[in-house]
Design a protein around this motif. Structure first.
Motif, PDB file in Angstrom:
ATOM      1  N   PRO A   1       3.580  46.771 -15.484  1.00  0.00           N
ATOM      2  CA  PRO A   1       4.616  46.807 -16.357  1.00  0.00           C
ATOM      3  C   PRO A   1       4.958  45.403 -16.979  1.00  0.00           C
ATOM      4  O   PRO A   1       5.477  45.126 -18.020  1.00  0.00           O
ATOM      5  N   SER A   2       5.141  44.497 -16.131  1.00  0.00           N
ATOM      6  CA  SER A   2       5.731  43.215 -16.154  1.00  0.00           C
ATOM      7  C   SER A   2       4.524  42.052 -16.502  1.00  0.00           C
ATOM      8  O   SER A   2       4.730  40.861 -16.187  1.00  0.00           O
ATOM      9  N   MET A   3       3.236  42.791 -16.836  1.00  0.00           N
ATOM     10  CA  MET A   3       2.357  41.653 -17.004  1.00  0.00           C
ATOM     11  C   MET A   3       2.750  40.650 -18.188  1.00  0.00           C
ATOM     12  O   MET A   3       2.154  39.127 -18.067  1.00  0.00           O
ATOM     13  N   ASP A   4       3.445  41.018 -18.978  1.00  0.00           N
ATOM     14  CA  ASP A   4       3.944  40.038 -19.942  1.00  0.00           C
ATOM     15  C   ASP A   4       4.665  38.839 -19.293  1.00  0.00           C
ATOM     16  O   ASP A   4       4.488  37.441 -19.707  1.00  0.00           O
ATOM     17  N   LEU A   5       5.460  39.032 -18.383  1.00  0.00           N
ATOM     18  CA  LEU A   5       5.953  37.831 -17.469  1.00  0.00           C
ATOM     19  C   LEU A   5       5.065  36.993 -16.802  1.00  0.00           C
ATOM     20  O   LEU A   5       4.999  35.773 -16.542  1.00  0.00           O
ATOM     21  N   VAL A   6       3.931  37.768 -16.140  1.00  0.00           N
ATOM     22  CA  VAL A   6       2.923  36.956 -15.543  1.00  0.00           C
ATOM     23  C   VAL A   6       2.185  35.872 -16.662  1.00  0.00           C
ATOM     24  O   VAL A   6       1.803  35.047 -16.149  1.00  0.00           O
ATOM     25  N   PHE A   7       1.756  36.308 -17.847  1.00  0.00           N
ATOM     26  CA  PHE A   7       1.426  35.578 -18.677  1.00  0.00           C
ATOM     27  C   PHE A   7       2.232  34.478 -19.179  1.00  0.00           C
ATOM     28  O   PHE A   7       1.917  33.242 -19.435  1.00  0.00           O
ATOM     29  N   ARG A   8       3.565  34.907 -19.294  1.00  0.00           N
ATOM     30  CA  ARG A   8       4.442  33.706 -19.598  1.00  0.00           C
ATOM     31  C   ARG A   8       4.465  32.485 -18.440  1.00  0.00           C
ATOM     32  O   ARG A   8       4.444  31.412 -19.089  1.00  0.00           O
ATOM     33  N   ALA A   9       4.407  32.939 -17.270  1.00  0.00           N
ATOM     34  CA  ALA A   9       4.467  31.968 -16.462  1.00  0.00           C
ATOM     35  C   ALA A   9       3.063  31.459 -16.284  1.00  0.00           C
ATOM     36  O   ALA A   9       3.102  29.931 -16.300  1.00  0.00           O
ATOM     37  N   LEU A  10       2.107  32.057 -16.479  1.00  0.00           N
ATOM     38  CA  LEU A  10       0.736  31.245 -16.234  1.00  0.00           C
ATOM     39  C   LEU A  10       0.628  30.291 -17.622  1.00  0.00           C
ATOM     40  O   LEU A  10      -0.150  29.420 -17.598  1.00  0.00           O
ATOM     41  N   VAL A  11       1.184  30.680 -18.847  1.00  0.00           N
ATOM     42  CA  VAL A  11       0.938  29.746 -19.978  1.00  0.00           C
ATOM     43  C   VAL A  11       1.848  28.384 -19.770  1.00  0.00           C
ATOM     44  O   VAL A  11       1.091  27.339 -19.771  1.00  0.00           O
ATOM     45  N   ASN A  12       2.871  28.576 -19.033  1.00  0.00           N
ATOM     46  CA  ASN A  12       3.568  27.394 -18.713  1.00  0.00           C
ATOM     47  C   ASN A  12       2.861  26.510 -17.710  1.00  0.00           C
ATOM     48  O   ASN A  12       2.992  25.392 -17.586  1.00  0.00           O
ATOM     49  N   ILE A  13       2.383  27.182 -16.622  1.00  0.00           N
ATOM     50  CA  ILE A  13       1.759  26.547 -15.429  1.00  0.00           C
ATOM     51  C   ILE A  13       0.358  25.812 -15.922  1.00  0.00           C
ATOM     52  O   ILE A  13       0.217  24.849 -15.328  1.00  0.00           O
ATOM     53  N   SER A  14      -0.126  26.527 -16.850  1.00  0.00           N
ATOM     54  CA  SER A  14      -1.405  25.769 -17.253  1.00  0.00           C
ATOM     55  C   SER A  14      -1.025  24.570 -18.385  1.00  0.00           C
ATOM     56  O   SER A  14      -1.987  23.921 -18.265  1.00  0.00           O
ATOM     57  N   ALA A  15      -0.062  24.402 -18.557  1.00  0.00           N
ATOM     58  CA  ALA A  15       0.462  23.064 -19.364  1.00  0.00           C
ATOM     59  C   ALA A  15       0.736  21.877 -18.266  1.00  0.00           C
ATOM     60  O   ALA A  15       0.856  20.849 -19.024  1.00  0.00           O
ATOM     61  N   ASP A  16       0.752  22.250 -17.138  1.00  0.00           N
ATOM     62  CA  ASP A  16       1.102  21.312 -16.070  1.00  0.00           C
ATOM     63  C   ASP A  16      -0.102  20.728 -15.606  1.00  0.00           C
ATOM     64  O   ASP A  16      -1.243  21.472 -15.149  1.00  0.00           O
ATOM     65  N   GLY A  17      -0.461  19.455 -15.622  1.00  0.00           N
ATOM     66  CA  GLY A  17      -1.532  18.740 -15.425  1.00  0.00           C
ATOM     67  C   GLY A  17      -2.094  19.076 -14.174  1.00  0.00           C
ATOM     68  O   GLY A  17      -3.345  19.189 -13.721  1.00  0.00           O
ATOM     69  N   GLU A  18      -1.198  18.935 -13.061  1.00  0.00           N
ATOM     70  CA  GLU A  18      -1.659  18.929 -11.645  1.00  0.00           C
ATOM     71  C   GLU A  18      -1.792  20.441 -11.417  1.00  0.00           C
ATOM     72  O   GLU A  18      -3.091  21.042 -10.510  1.00  0.00           O
ATOM     73  N   LEU A  19      -1.015  21.566 -11.708  1.00  0.00           N
ATOM     74  CA  LEU A  19      -1.206  22.873 -11.466  1.00  0.00           C
ATOM     75  C   LEU A  19      -2.547  23.508 -12.098  1.00  0.00           C
ATOM     76  O   LEU A  19      -3.229  24.278 -11.123  1.00  0.00           O
ATOM     77  N   LYS A  20      -2.788  23.204 -13.339  1.00  0.00           N
ATOM     78  CA  LYS A  20      -3.855  23.859 -13.951  1.00  0.00           C
ATOM     79  C   LYS A  20      -5.174  23.491 -13.371  1.00  0.00           C
ATOM     80  O   LYS A  20      -6.216  24.116 -13.609  1.00  0.00           O
ATOM     81  N   SER A  21      -5.270  22.411 -12.498  1.00  0.00           N
ATOM     82  CA  SER A  21      -6.433  22.052 -12.081  1.00  0.00           C
ATOM     83  C   SER A  21      -7.077  22.909 -10.850  1.00  0.00           C
ATOM     84  O   SER A  21      -7.884  22.761 -10.300  1.00  0.00           O
ATOM     85  N   HIS A  22      -5.949  23.779 -10.513  1.00  0.00           N
ATOM     86  CA  HIS A  22      -6.185  24.872  -9.324  1.00  0.00           C
ATOM     87  C   HIS A  22      -6.488  26.071  -9.811  1.00  0.00           C
ATOM     88  O   HIS A  22      -6.485  27.110  -8.991  1.00  0.00           O
ATOM     89  N   MET A  23      -6.576  26.186 -11.061  1.00  0.00           N
ATOM     90  CA  MET A  23      -6.832  27.567 -11.749  1.00  0.00           C
ATOM     91  C   MET A  23      -8.424  27.873 -11.133  1.00  0.00           C
ATOM     92  O   MET A  23      -9.361  27.033 -11.126  1.00  0.00           O
ATOM     93  N   THR A  24      -8.599  28.940 -10.783  1.00  0.00           N
ATOM     94  CA  THR A  24      -9.836  29.306 -10.188  1.00  0.00           C
ATOM     95  C   THR A  24     -10.991  29.822 -10.977  1.00  0.00           C
ATOM     96  O   THR A  24     -10.363  30.228 -12.312  1.00  0.00           O
ATOM     97  N   SER A  25     -12.114  29.450 -10.638  1.00  0.00           N
ATOM     98  CA  SER A  25     -13.304  30.094 -11.765  1.00  0.00           C
ATOM     99  C   SER A  25     -13.045  31.551 -11.987  1.00  0.00           C
ATOM    100  O   SER A  25     -13.352  31.795 -13.196  1.00  0.00           O
ATOM    101  N   GLN A  26     -12.608  32.197 -11.077  1.00  0.00           N
ATOM    102  CA  GLN A  26     -12.886  33.678 -11.031  1.00  0.00           C
ATOM    103  C   GLN A  26     -11.798  34.243 -12.327  1.00  0.00           C
ATOM    104  O   GLN A  26     -11.867  35.017 -13.189  1.00  0.00           O
ATOM    105  N   SER A  27     -10.582  33.203 -12.204  1.00  0.00           N
ATOM    106  CA  SER A  27      -9.289  33.759 -12.893  1.00  0.00           C
ATOM    107  C   SER A  27      -9.802  33.483 -14.559  1.00  0.00           C
ATOM    108  O   SER A  27      -9.628  34.128 -15.681  1.00  0.00           O
ATOM    109  N   LEU A  28     -10.373  32.198 -14.580  1.00  0.00           N
ATOM    110  CA  LEU A  28     -11.175  31.753 -16.096  1.00  0.00           C
ATOM    111  C   LEU A  28     -12.083  32.627 -16.594  1.00  0.00           C
ATOM    112  O   LEU A  28     -12.057  32.816 -17.730  1.00  0.00           O
ATOM    113  N   GLU A  29     -12.912  33.019 -15.602  1.00  0.00           N
ATOM    114  CA  GLU A  29     -13.934  33.917 -16.173  1.00  0.00           C
ATOM    115  C   GLU A  29     -13.385  35.302 -16.567  1.00  0.00           C
ATOM    116  O   GLU A  29     -13.912  35.938 -17.583  1.00  0.00           O
ATOM    117  N   TYR A  30     -12.262  35.896 -15.904  1.00  0.00           N
ATOM    118  CA  TYR A  30     -11.444  37.114 -16.347  1.00  0.00           C
ATOM    119  C   TYR A  30     -10.854  36.893 -17.490  1.00  0.00           C
ATOM    120  O   TYR A  30     -11.192  37.692 -18.469  1.00  0.00           O
TER     121      TYR A  30
END
Length: 387
Positions: free
Chosen positions: A63-92
């Protein structure tokens, strides 16, 4: 503000199986953290929160998947944090983009756009694409070019930014300019797409990057692609030309309507001009560009232009078009080596020229000297994404 130990406790409420009410509260708090510099600093101290969010991606009915994406959009804009995005998540996320029923396709576009903004991220996503047995690039272009592809009311506009970013990778550029697939040609109509500046600017970013490689210039400028017309048309206004000048212009740029308007975003106008400059790298390219009346379009654009950086870029192309050919052995400008100290001097010269241009426009009383980032080069935040 949570410290590292409190963050670890918070992560426990993000896990699968947590009661929805508690999970919603935890996710809402995390979104707040991702929206501030101090909050992102806390998140950098432990990547457990990022991994917990990524683990929730596949729970599409959450139900709260919208919040998950809000958080990940902001996290992926951070130079250090986005370098830890997993290949599995990028593939998904990548797989979701080419699913017509994927509800969160726009959020996925934004996350992947942020991740690929730098070349390292673009190469990481390319590696993920290469592992797929499917032709992922062709599938992305298929989805993007069909504006009604997504049945969940996602626009996929930010896929244009993603496509622009991944063309930092030479293999992606070669794929798009493969003469047998016509992928780049399918993107060209979007150079004038009025409904979305993001989509329009991203496509022009793709084109500009594909113009880097001189090996494909003849093809790009030839009748099979006819790229120059697509680059000049957004820069052309309603001005009238003499019969002699008109005869040199491509047919589609002759006798334009009296209400013809130019591209209204200066950063996009700059990219269009830069793409033409890339095509001037070889003598053959310069000959075609000069023969098709490019100078006349640039001359009128220069007289009209009110943005300092765009006007300076336009003047540089005009100077190039009216200058003599380089001396023998230097015809291919891509092969000319420029010493580092000369590059530094040129950068300083550009800064001074831009300052002079701003003063010139201000003195004339019609300058727009507000700097604007080139479309497709800035990070997307949840504020942009869900405004």
């Amino acid at each position: 503000m949570a410290d590292a130990s409190q963050l670890d406790e918070l992560v426990g409420f993000l896990s699968r199986g947590t009661p929805p009410q508690l999970q919603d509260v935890a996710l809402d708090y995390v979104v707040g953290l991702t929206g501030s510099a101090d909050g992102l600093k806390v998140l950098r101290s432990s990547h457990k929160c990022l991994f917990a969010l990524l683990d929730l991606l596949e729970m599409e009915k959450l139900p709260s998947m919208d919040l998950v994406f809000r958080a990940l959009v902001n996290i992926s804009a951070d130079g250090e944090l986005k370098s830890h995005m997993t290949s599995q998540s990028l593939e998904y996320l990548l797989t979701g983009l080419v699913r017509p029923d994927y509800t969160f396709a726009d959020g996925a576009c934004m996350i992947l756009s942020n991740v690929t903004r730098e070349e390292a991220g673009a190469r990481m996503l390319h590696d993920v694409m290469m592992k797929s047995p499917e032709d992922v690039m062709a599938a992305l272009v298929d989805a993007f070019c069909n504006v009604s592809f997504n049945t969940s009311k996602c626009t996929l506009d930010y896929m244009a930014t993603l496509l622009s970013n991944i063309t930092q990778v030479p293999a992606i550029r070669r794929k798009l300019t493969n003469k047998d697939q016509c992928l780049l040609q399918r993107l060209l109509p979007f150079t004038g797409y009025e409904k979305s500046k993001v989509r329009r600017g991203g496509v022009i970013g793709v084109i500009r990057n594909c113009c880097i490689d001189p090996a494909c210039h003849d093809w790009l400028l030839g009748k099979e692609v006819g790229l120059l017309t697509h680059l000049l048309l957004p820069l052309a206004g309603p001005e009238e030309f003499s019969d002699e000048e008109m005869d040199k212009l491509p047919v589609s740029l002759q006798l334009l309507e009296p209400d013809k308007t130019r591209e209204d975003d200066p950063s996009i106008r700059i990219m269009l001009i830069e793409a033409i400059m890339q095509l001037c790298a070889t003598k053959a390219g310069r000959d075609v560009i000069k023969s098709l009346g490019t100078y006349y379009i640039m001359r009128e654009l220069y007289s009209w232009e009110k943005d300092a950086e765009a006007r300076l870029t336009c003047r540089k192309l005009i100077d190039f078009l009216i200058s003599d050919e380089p001396e023998a052995g230097m015809e291919n400008l891509r092969e000319v080596s420029v010493p580092a100290e000369v590059q530094r001097d040129l950068e300083e010269q550009k800064k001074q020229e831009l300052k002079d241009m701003e003063e010139e426009l201000q003195a004339a009383g019609d300058g727009d000297t507000t700097a604007s980032a080139a479309a497709g080069t800035t990070n997307v935040t949840a504020t942009d994404a869900y405004a």
